[in-house]
Every structure is written in C-alpha cells, then in structure tokens.
Write a protein that holds these residues in place. Structure first.
Motif, short mmCIF file in Angstrom:
data_model
loop_
_atom_site.label_atom_id
_atom_site.label_comp_id
_atom_site.label_asym_id
_atom_site.label_seq_id
_atom_site.Cartn_x
_atom_site.Cartn_y
_atom_site.Cartn_z
N VAL A 1 -32.95 -12.10 60.10
CA VAL A 1 -33.26 -11.51 61.41
C VAL A 1 -34.78 -11.42 61.58
CG1 VAL A 1 -33.08 -9.42 62.81
CG2 VAL A 1 -31.11 -10.22 61.52
N ILE B 1 -26.91 -5.94 62.52
CA ILE B 1 -27.64 -7.04 63.13
C ILE B 1 -27.35 -8.27 62.28
CG2 ILE B 1 -29.85 -7.83 63.99
CD1 ILE B 1 -28.98 -5.07 65.10
N ALA C 1 -30.32 -13.40 64.43
CA ALA C 1 -30.71 -12.59 65.59
C ALA C 1 -32.23 -12.46 65.66
CB ALA C 1 -30.07 -11.21 65.53
#
Length: 144
Positions: free
Chosen positions: A115, A129, A133
C-alpha cells in the motif's frame, strides 16, 4: 459520539454556492455520483458524467453555472464544483477527526505492505487496506 452532518443551507454558506432545493436536507458524507445516497453530497465536474448525475441518488450535487437543474432535486450551483466539493470534504473530515480521536495508523489496522500511503493519513481501528491500494495525502479512513 454524534456523526458530523450539515444542512444544505450550511453547506451553501460554507462553500459560497447558490442552493436550489431543500435548505433543511441533511448531508452526512460524500460519494461519487453512482454510489451516492440521499445522505451524500456529490459533484459534477465534467459534462460527460451528466447522465450519471441524472441517475444519481445523491442528496445534493455541486454543479457549475451552466449545468441544467433537475426539478425535485437538490443542487449547489457554484463556479468551480470541484473546489466547493473539496471544501465540504475538508470540513466533514475535520469534524470526523475530532469525533474519532485517532491519528496516524492504529495498531489494529491491517495494511498490506504494498500500500502507498500519502502524508498526514489516519487509518482507524480494525480498518483493512488491501494490496495495491493508494491512499492520498490527508486521507482519513475511519474504524472498520
């Protein structure tokens, strides 16, 4: 704790927009035109999304000075809908931060190592998450 909310009249005053519709309608969040509900604000910044605006269930839509009004719907008309929408987002997130009480990345949040996280990001308790992302600067992801 009470969730942050604003009436359309308050949003019009905050953003300098002209309100067409119900000044007492309450907005709790923001969303894109396709996923918005009656409690969400959205915006139209490009005429190619005008059809999405017509189908949208948004409680209010920020539009520019040339966009058509649809009878029975709430609109906030302003020179720059994107800028006005961002003012609302900043206000709602500021209010949400005051309510959540968490800053930074909470230890119970699960964040995949791939991420990409921007500056001044808050990720609340039990948020997940997933890989790939990207989280922009000053984004706040609330609990769960």
């Amino acid at each position: 704790m009470e969730q942050a909310s604003l009436t359309l009249q308050e949003i019009a005053e905050l953003t300098g927009a002209t309100l067409f519709g119900n000044p007492h309608h309450v907005i709790f969040n923001v969303a894109d035109l396709e996923s918005a509900t009656e409690q969400d604000a959205s915006f139209l910044a490009n005429t190619r999304y005008e059809q999405a605006m017509h189908k949208s269930k948004a409680g209010v839509v920020f539009i520019d000075l040339k966009s058509p009004l649809i009878e029975g719907r709430n609109f906030l008309q302003v020179k720059d809908p994107s800028l006005a929408f961002q003012k609302l987002v900043n206000h709602l997130f500021r209010e949400a931060e005051l309510l959540s009480g968490f800053t930074g990345i909470h230890p119970s949040a699960v964040v995949h190592p791939t991420v990409k996280i921007g500056k001044e990001v808050s990720i609340g308790p039990l948020a997940v998450i997933d890989q790939g992302a990207e989280i922009g600067d000053r984004t706040q992801i609330l609990a769960g």
